[in-house]
Design an enzyme around this catalytic site. Structure first.
Site, PDB file in Angstrom:
ATOM      1  N   GLU A  36       0.861  -1.187   0.000  1.00 28.28           N
ATOM      2  CA  GLU A  36       0.000   0.000   0.000  1.00 28.28           C
ATOM      3  C   GLU A  36       0.893   1.231   0.000  1.00 28.28           C
ATOM      4  OE1 GLU A  36      -3.857   2.123   2.116  1.00 28.28           O
ATOM      5  OE2 GLU A  36      -2.925   0.407   3.114  1.00 28.28           O
ATOM      6  N   ASP A 110      -2.722  12.168  -2.708  1.00 28.82           N
ATOM      7  CA  ASP A 110      -2.851  13.625  -2.707  1.00 28.82           C
ATOM      8  C   ASP A 110      -3.164  14.105  -4.125  1.00 28.82           C
ATOM      9  OD1 ASP A 110      -2.535  16.407  -2.513  1.00 28.82           O
ATOM     10  OD2 ASP A 110      -0.965  16.201  -0.984  1.00 28.82           O
ATOM     11  N   THR A 176     -12.485   3.165   4.289  1.00 29.73           N
ATOM     12  CA  THR A 176     -11.668   3.984   5.176  1.00 29.73           C
ATOM     13  C   THR A 176     -12.489   5.130   5.747  1.00 29.73           C
ATOM     14  OG1 THR A 176     -10.952   5.470   3.403  1.00 29.73           O
ATOM     15  CG2 THR A 176      -9.649   3.474   3.748  1.00 29.73           C
TER      16      THR A 176
END
Length: 209
Positions: A36, A110, A176
């Protein structure tokens, strides 16, 4: 960092995987290699490691509070199959042996929304070319983003050398806290998965975003 995160981060040497040790680590015995990039607070990585104790699970991130949080999760769950590389992602990928990653997640990278900063985005044509050499023949890479133009960029970059993979075959989609917050705010989530090789059993031509 919070006090708890700082306490976790102090234990990084116990879980750190150094760049010079990557080749040996990825050449070791494991059912699968899961990676990840940008693991946030570690919730997905820790869950994958706990559910798949015979896998080697590697997290790549430089965000110290997140590293501390992940280490705390690993400590509480007594996870022995997690390693952390606190280096820039492409530098790490370059050191990983070819065709050794079975599953890779990049969840909500991001987006660098300002036009002048978009060159800093992780996923571009160069990243896709590098990843193509590192993913195993049956490996899967999965992206999630709530930035529409980044989703378009990912599709453009990955489409040159990968085939779309039916996202419904990734079960369950990682829920998440960031995803839940984005959905609650009314944002659209783009879930994009790819594989190196096209086979009828693994690829869906009907998948749209």
């Amino acid at each position: 960092m919070s006090k708890a995160q700082a306490q976790g981060y102090a234990k990084l040497p116990d879980l750190r995987l150094e760049l010079q040790a990557l080749r040996e680590h990825f050449s070791g015995k494991a059912d699968k290699i899961f990676v990840e990039i940008g693991f946030g607070n570690g919730e997905v990585l820790a869950q994958m490691a706990q559910q798949n104790p015979t896998w080697q699970c590697v997290g790549i991130d430089v965000y110290r509070p997140g590293i501390g949080a992940l280490i705390n999760r690993c400590t509480r769950a007594e996870l022995k199959n997690v390693r952390i590389v606190d280096e820039e992602a492409t530098t790490v990928l370059e050191r990983i042996p070819a065709a050794s990653i079975d599953l890779l997640f990049v969840l909500f990278p991001d987006p660098w929304p300002k036009q002048k900063h978009r060159r800093r985005r992780l996923v571009n044509a160069e990243f896709a070319q590098l990843l193509h050499t590192k993913l195993s023949a049956t490996g899967i890479v999965y992206f999630a983003t709530d930035a529409e133009d980044y989703a378009e960029q990912i599709q453009s970059a990955m489409g040159a050398s990968f085939f779309r993979f039916d996202i419904n075959r990734i079960e369950p989609i990682p829920q998440t806290r960031y995803r839940q917050k984005a959905l609650k705010a009314g944002y659209t989530i783009w879930d994009l998965a790819y594989t190196r090789d096209r086979t009828p059993a693994r690829t869906s031509e009907k998948l749209e975003v």
